[in-house]
Design a protein around this motif. Structure first.
Motif, PDB file in Angstrom:
ATOM      1  N   LYS A 140       0.855  -1.196   0.000  1.00  0.00           N
ATOM      2  CA  LYS A 140       0.000   0.000   0.000  1.00  0.00           C
ATOM      3  C   LYS A 140       0.887   1.240   0.000  1.00  0.00           C
ATOM      4  N   GLY A 157      -7.867   8.011   5.990  1.00  0.00           N
ATOM      5  CA  GLY A 157      -6.782   7.080   6.274  1.00  0.00           C
ATOM      6  C   GLY A 157      -7.132   5.629   5.988  1.00  0.00           C
ATOM      7  N   ASP A 214      -5.219   2.009   4.356  1.00  0.00           N
ATOM      8  CA  ASP A 214      -4.492   0.976   5.113  1.00  0.00           C
ATOM      9  C   ASP A 214      -5.402  -0.232   5.327  1.00  0.00           C
ATOM     10  N   ALA A 273      -0.651   8.709  13.592  1.00  0.00           N
ATOM     11  CA  ALA A 273      -1.410   8.645  12.338  1.00  0.00           C
ATOM     12  C   ALA A 273      -0.842   7.645  11.335  1.00  0.00           C
TER      13      ALA A 273
HETATM   14 MG    MG Z   1      -2.422   7.147   6.210  1.00  0.00          MG
END
Ligand code: MG
Ligand code: ASP
Length: 402
Positions: A6, A150, A153, A208
């Motif tokens: 990723k 986010g 992931d 993060a």
């Molecule tokens: Mg991220």
């Protein structure tokens, strides 16, 4: 061997970086190494889309918001596929819908329910590198959903689980998971490995580097994650089950979160149903409450305070003010200039006195603790936001993380 990689937004922020990622993919892909790649939107493009939406309306329909936000990844998968193609490698890009990433119906915060692997397996069998759009899926109506900021992931870990991949590599712009934010503490150290539980706490507490749900998923499916930089070849941080609790560090990392607001209610009735009424009403407004403290009872009255995100503060205050009579509260205070600092470590379970060390470090800096909460492997304190840097530095030092 099947590798899921990723690449985060900063790794594909411009054409040059996209070409560099393409070369990296070309480097690992061989006759017996198949690669499935998940990408985020380029650089700040999701933020920019969000900004554009704000210029149109304060209250976008969630369904339409997902249609807009998911476009960033559609751009990056196609550009990356072109760059890989230029290197003479067979490649295909697929959106969440084309893969068959099915989610629940919670727009903007959807959870993956099931991933169809038929198309993916066919493409892999044909020798293609498959580039999948992160952060998106479809609900049972085939409407586009997104997984929360986010969320790429989580796409990557879910694909690794669905395909039974051998490795799940998460490429980012830092060398791995650090003992704390290197921007605040230059001596912060990269961790060679960290357990799922510790990583989950760190991710939830504001580190993060990984989406919390991706860690949860990896833990449930036993997927080992390798967090590493796309800008060099250093090995990064391995996230997996720790073999031995004995070896666990007392404190593995120090996290902080500036997106915190605090609300206090004074002198509410001390009787059954008061906390229920308060937090039921907050939950009904989808306000995510984090810490809750109820003080010692005095004169049949209690003080209750709690924290939420700054974005939810106004909504929470509205709820609280409507309830003050019902709860008997004779005062409400709020403060959005607070922050949360936390220490995390699996070794806390078997080492007494960790909290005392934390409070000692903070007191030596003259930092006042406004709220405290603990779990088996973490201790969090609410302090004034402008003291966070000092707090993080002193805790990092206190627990010998340098
Ligand atoms: Mg991220
Ligand atoms: N592009 C999305 C975001 O910025 C998803 C991701 O990057 O993981 O939140």
């Amino acid at each position: 061997m099947l590798i899921v990689q990723k690449y985060g937004g900063s790794s594909v922020a411009d054409a040059g970086r996209i070409s560099r990622v393409a070369r990296r993919i070309a480097g690992v892909r061989t006759k017996d190494h198949n690669v499935v790649v998940v990408v985020s939107a380029m650089g700040d493009s999701t933020d920019n889309l969000m900004q554009l939406v704000k210029e149109i309306t304060d209250s976008p329909p969630e369904r339409e918001l997902d249609v807009v936000l998911s476009t960033g990844e559609q751009v990056s998968i196609a550009l990356l596929a072109m760059a890989v193609n230029d290197l003479g490698i067979p490649v295909i890009s697929l959106t969440g819908y084309q893969v068959g990433i099915f989610t629940d119906n919670v727009h903007n915060k959807a959870s993956i329910l099931n991933i169809e692997t038929k198309r993916l397996r066919e493409e892999i069998k044909q020798g293609n590198v498959v580039i999948v759009a992160g952060f998106q899926g479809v609900n049972q109506l085939n409407d586009i959903t997104t997984l929360g900021r986010g969320g790429s992931d989580t796409t990557a870990v879910a694909l690794a689980a669905a395909l039974g991949a051998d490795v799940c590599e998460i490429y980012t712009d830092v060398d791995g998971v650090y003992t704390t934010d290197p921007h605040i503490v230059p001596e912060a150290r990269k961790l060679d490995q960290v357990s799922y539980c510790e990583m989950l706490e760190l991710a939830n507490l504001g580190a993060a580097v990984l989406h919390p749900r991706s860690v949860e998923l990896a833990m449930n499916y036993g997927i080992t994650i390798h967090v590493r930089s796309s800008f060099n070849d250093h090995s990064g941080t391995i996230v997996r089950e720790v073999e031995s609790m004995e070896k666990a560090l007392v404190v593995t990392g120090v996290a902080y979160d500036l997106d915190v607001a605090k609300i206090g209610l004074y002198n509410v009735y001390d009787k059954p149903g008061i906390a229920y009424k308060l937090f039921r009403n907050l939950a009904d407004e989808s306000i995510n409450v984090d810490m809750i403290v109820q003080g010692a009872m005095h004169d049949e009255r209690n003080d209750i305070s709690f924290t939420c995100t700054q974005g939810d503060l106004n909504k929470a205050l509205e709820v609280v003010e409507k309830l003050t009579d019902d709860l008997g509260a004779d005062g409400v205070t709020s403060d959005d200039s607070v922050a949360k600092v936390s220490i995390v470590g699996a070794g806390m379970i078997s080492n007494p006195g960790v909290a005392a060390l934390m409070f000692e470090a903070l007191s030596k800096e003259g930092i006042n603790i406004e709220m405290i909460s603990t779990s088996e492997i973490k201790i969090s304190c609410i302090i004034k936001a402008d003291q966070v840097t000092k707090a993080v530095r002193s805790l990092h030092k206190k627990f010998n993380l340098e």
